[in-house]
Design an enzyme around this catalytic site. Structure first.
Site, PDB file in Angstrom:
ATOM      1  CD  GLU A  63      -3.089  -1.008   2.151  1.00  0.00           C
ATOM      2  OE1 GLU A  63      -2.860  -0.402   3.214  1.00  0.00           O
ATOM      3  OE2 GLU A  63      -4.196  -1.524   1.894  1.00  0.00           O
ATOM      4  CD  GLU A  93      -4.112  -5.978   2.409  1.00  0.00           C
ATOM      5  OE1 GLU A  93      -4.811  -5.360   3.220  1.00  0.00           O
ATOM      6  OE2 GLU A  93      -2.903  -5.771   2.261  1.00  0.00           O
TER       7      GLU A  93
HETATM    8  C1  GAL Z   1      -4.458  -2.900   4.849  1.00  0.00           C
HETATM    9  C2  GAL Z   1      -3.028  -3.349   5.039  1.00  0.00           C
HETATM   10  C3  GAL Z   1      -2.941  -4.626   5.832  1.00  0.00           C
HETATM   11  C4  GAL Z   1      -3.828  -4.558   7.032  1.00  0.00           C
HETATM   12  C5  GAL Z   1      -5.226  -4.252   6.599  1.00  0.00           C
HETATM   13  C6  GAL Z   1      -6.225  -4.201   7.724  1.00  0.00           C
HETATM   14  O1  GAL Z   1      -4.536  -1.555   4.580  1.00  0.00           O
HETATM   15  O2  GAL Z   1      -2.391  -3.511   3.805  1.00  0.00           O
HETATM   16  O3  GAL Z   1      -1.602  -4.844   6.195  1.00  0.00           O
HETATM   17  O4  GAL Z   1      -3.352  -3.555   7.883  1.00  0.00           O
HETATM   18  O5  GAL Z   1      -5.238  -3.003   5.979  1.00  0.00           O
HETATM   19  O6  GAL Z   1      -7.507  -3.856   7.266  1.00  0.00           O
END
Ligand code: GAL
Ligand code: ZN
Length: 673
Positions: free
Chosen positions: A162, A315
């Protein structure tokens, strides 16, 4: 970005043609003893997991002290996963530098606009231009890739995490100057571009130029815009340096990094040329009734970045996150719909953060595929069910989506139009994009999201809700697009040059003559707004204008609707160019009027609503990918509809005919037979 569908050139499509849709998530085994790894792998297989992202935050474990390397644990993890047939998306662990690095080299830590140097103890604590940070990041990426380039589990590389850091330190200031020298050649060019004649901001030496740090009042908009471009470019350099390190060490697998959708901190349209796979993190808020349409829009952006081919949902959360104020869990139906919506809009997989819930650390209350309470849980059952759904949808892997409609959006317009010092701070180009997208989403049209510089020739309908900042190239492009498709402009569009300066009248720049009208004045509206009334028969445009309107002066354009009330009484609100497929809407309007407006435009472009075997309630959200029709019920009560002809349920294989009920927040996937 073009309406082409070059799935043949899409590295992800090649991967999923062998493995089917990807399913899994972030896996941080360094949090657990080695005995857990085998259990994890076994449970992953039972859940249908075929890909996990490993090592995103592993740096302090791999390099416990400067220059040391400890790969033994990672060797074992990759071997175990491979033994169980689970592929790995291996990350360079550069998003969280080890405490020893941050302590020994304070200059690697970022500085805020107020001059505060941030500390370690969280993550993302690096300055994007720090020479030491970059060097150490490259070294660890190189060693990692050299060790695992040929590991049979590794099918994808994941650079950092990110990207989005911003730093105002002296090192960044120096680098900013170099960047500006390339852009403007000399100080004269910079003074001209930024309009420093105003407020006595003229620079007489490069040393005086600094990033837009905390200042008494409004910053120069040109400085601000260029600093955002610069920051995006510096982050991209971090990405490309680590990517090149991976390649240089002999790894041949595709390489990606995870975007954050419509995130203002970097401009993904300038990045995609450097990525083998477009991937995105998506965290729709289960408490937000608007979440489905927002997610669909973002997925369409990702698919457009991938040229219509597949992208990857890198994700998401299987249930609650822990970083909002109040974190509602997702129902099983919501979880399934969020995942399947991404597939419907072109994703070739669903990965979640994270596999096993963390016992410790900042995200211990974030949901996980394997919750604290274990496998005999509502969440884990939903996880297994989704694994089965994705297996059933495997034939969709690689299937591209072609759109005939494009919404125009770009980061510089968004950056400029969301700064202070404007007629209103309530006209957010992203919210306008969403407002124009919503009726198209409801009707089930495929829509691309592209910049004005993209290849626009294949689109029948082009919509520019608030394309505020336009390059000369974009203007030429838009102008010639009027010949091949229908173009519609929204308020505050084609106003500024790439530095945010107002272009010479008449506006909209480069299009006013074609439109047969010009924008004379920008008029934010009072609390009552203004009414909008159709002029002449046929358009049905009537409703409410609010927030922002334009005083339009026609000279040849046909007036399709006028304002009643406010200071704009009797003034034109909607225009159509004489003899050209160019329209202009001079206001922010309510949802119903927007639906009429979009209907008018799809009609003018000859785009009938997509055919569907489903009749009845319009409450269902539909999306088509290949021969699959996805039906989502974004509401909180079940919706029953009737199929016009029998279809196969793509998830169960059952024949469906007659009445069909989609549960609250649920999804059904049909295959035409
Ligand atoms: C994302 C991040 C992850 C985790 C996740 C939690 O932004 O890439 O490492 O923190 O959020 O929602
Ligand atoms: Zn810095």
């Amino acid at each position: 970005m073009a309406p082409s569908t070059r799935a043949g050139g899409n590295a992800l499509a090649r991967l999923t043609s062998v493995r089917g849709l990807l399913y899994g998530g972030d896996y941080a085994p360094e949090q657990w003893p080695a005995e857990t790894w085998r259990e994890d792998a076994q449970l992953m297989v039972a859940a249908g997991v075929n890909l996990v992202t490993v090592n995103v935050f592993g740096w302090s474990r791999i390099e416990p002290a400067e220059g040391e390397r400890d790969f033994a644990w990672l060797d074992e993890v990759l071997d175990v996963l491979h033994e169980w047939g689970i592929a790995v998306d291996l990350a360079t662990p550069t998003a969280s530098p080890p405490p020893w690095l941050a302590s020994r080299y304070p200059e690697t830590r970022p500085v805020t606009a107020d001059g505060v140097r941030l500390w370690h103890g969280s993550r993302n604590h690096f300055c994007p231009t720090s020479v030491v940070y970059r060097d150490r990041a490259r070294r660890i990426a190189t060693d990692l890739a050299a060790r695992y380039a040929d590991h049979p589990a590794v099918v994808l590389w994941h650079v950092g995490n990110e990207f989005g850091q911003v730093c105002w330190c002296d090192g960044c200031a120096a680098r900013f100057r170099t960047w500006l020298t390339t852009r403007y050649r000399d100080l004269e060019g910079l003074n001209e571009a930024w309009g420093t004649a105003f407020w006595g901001q003229r620079y007489s030496s490069w040393e005086q130029v600094v990033p837009p740090r905390a200042a008494p009042y409004l910053p120069n908009p040109g400085t601000d815009l260029d600093f955002r471009r610069f920051t995006s470019d510096m982050l991209l350099q971090l990405y490309t340096e680590q990517r090149d390190a991976i390649r240089g060490a002999g790894a041949a697998q595709p390489i990606t990094t995870n975007f954050m959708g419509f995130f203002p901190g970097l401009d993904p349209t300038t990045w995609v040329g450097e990525l083998d796979v477009v991937s995105d993190d998506s965290y729709p808020d289960p408490a937000d009734p608007e979440a489905p349409v927002r997610a669909a829009l973002t997925h369409d952006l990702m698919r457009s970045l991938a040229d219509g081919g597949p992208w990857l949902l890198m994700e998401q959360a299987v249930s609650a996150v822990n970083w909002r104020e109040h974190n509602l869990p997702k129902t099983a139906e919501q979880m399934r719909s969020d995942a399947l919506r991404a597939i419907a809009h072109g994703s070739d997989g669903v990965l979640s953060f994270q596999w096993r819930a963390s016992a410790s650390g900042a995200e211990r209350f974030h949901s996980a595929m394997l919750p604290h309470a274990g496998t005999d849980t509502r969440v884990h059952r939903a996880v297994r069910a989704l694994g089965a759904d994705l297996r059933a949808l495997a034939p969709l892997a690689g299937t591209p989506i072609t759109a005939r409609i494009a919404l125009l959006f770009d980061w510089p317009s968004w950056w400029t139009a969301t700064r202070r010092g404007l007629p209103t701070s309530r006209l957010d180009p992203l919210e306008q994009l969403l407002a124009w997208y919503r009726p198209l989403w409801r009707a089930g049209y495929a829509v691309d999201i592209v910049t004005g510089e993209a290849d626009l020739t294949g689109y029948a309908l082009l919509l520019a809700p608030t394309l505020h900042t336009v390059t000369d190239r974009a203007l030429t492009n838009l102008r010639s697009a009027v010949g091949t498709g229908v173009l519609a402009l929204g308020p505050f569009t084609a106003v500024a040059d790439p530095n945010g300066a107002v272009r010479p009248a008449p506006l909209p720049a480069g299009l006013a003559d074609l439109l047969g009208a010009q924008v004379e004045e920008w008029c934010p509206l009072g609390p009552d707004g203004a009414r909008l009334t159709a002029r002449g028969a046929g358009t049905g445009l009537r409703g409410h204008a609010h927030t922002f309107a334009e005083r339009l002066r026609p000279h040849g354009a046909t007036v399709l609707a006028t304002f009643t009330g406010a200071d704009l009484d009797g003034c034109p609100a909607v225009l159509r160019a004489p003899g050209a497929d160019l329209f202009h809407l001079g206001a922010v309007v309510d949802e119903e009027t927007m639906t009429t407006w979009i209907g008018l435009l799809t009609g003018a472009a000859g785009l009938a609503p997509p055919e569907s075997p489903v009749t009845g309630p319009a409450a269902l959200e539909t999306a088509r990918r290949g021969d699959h029709l996805f039906l989502f019920n974004p509401g909180s009560t079940p919706v029953t509809t009737t199929l016009t002809h029998p279809c196969t349920d793509a998830l169960t294989g059952a024949e469906r005919a007659g009445e069909l009920t989609v549960p609250a927040a649920g999804a059904v996937v049909l295959k035409e037979t």
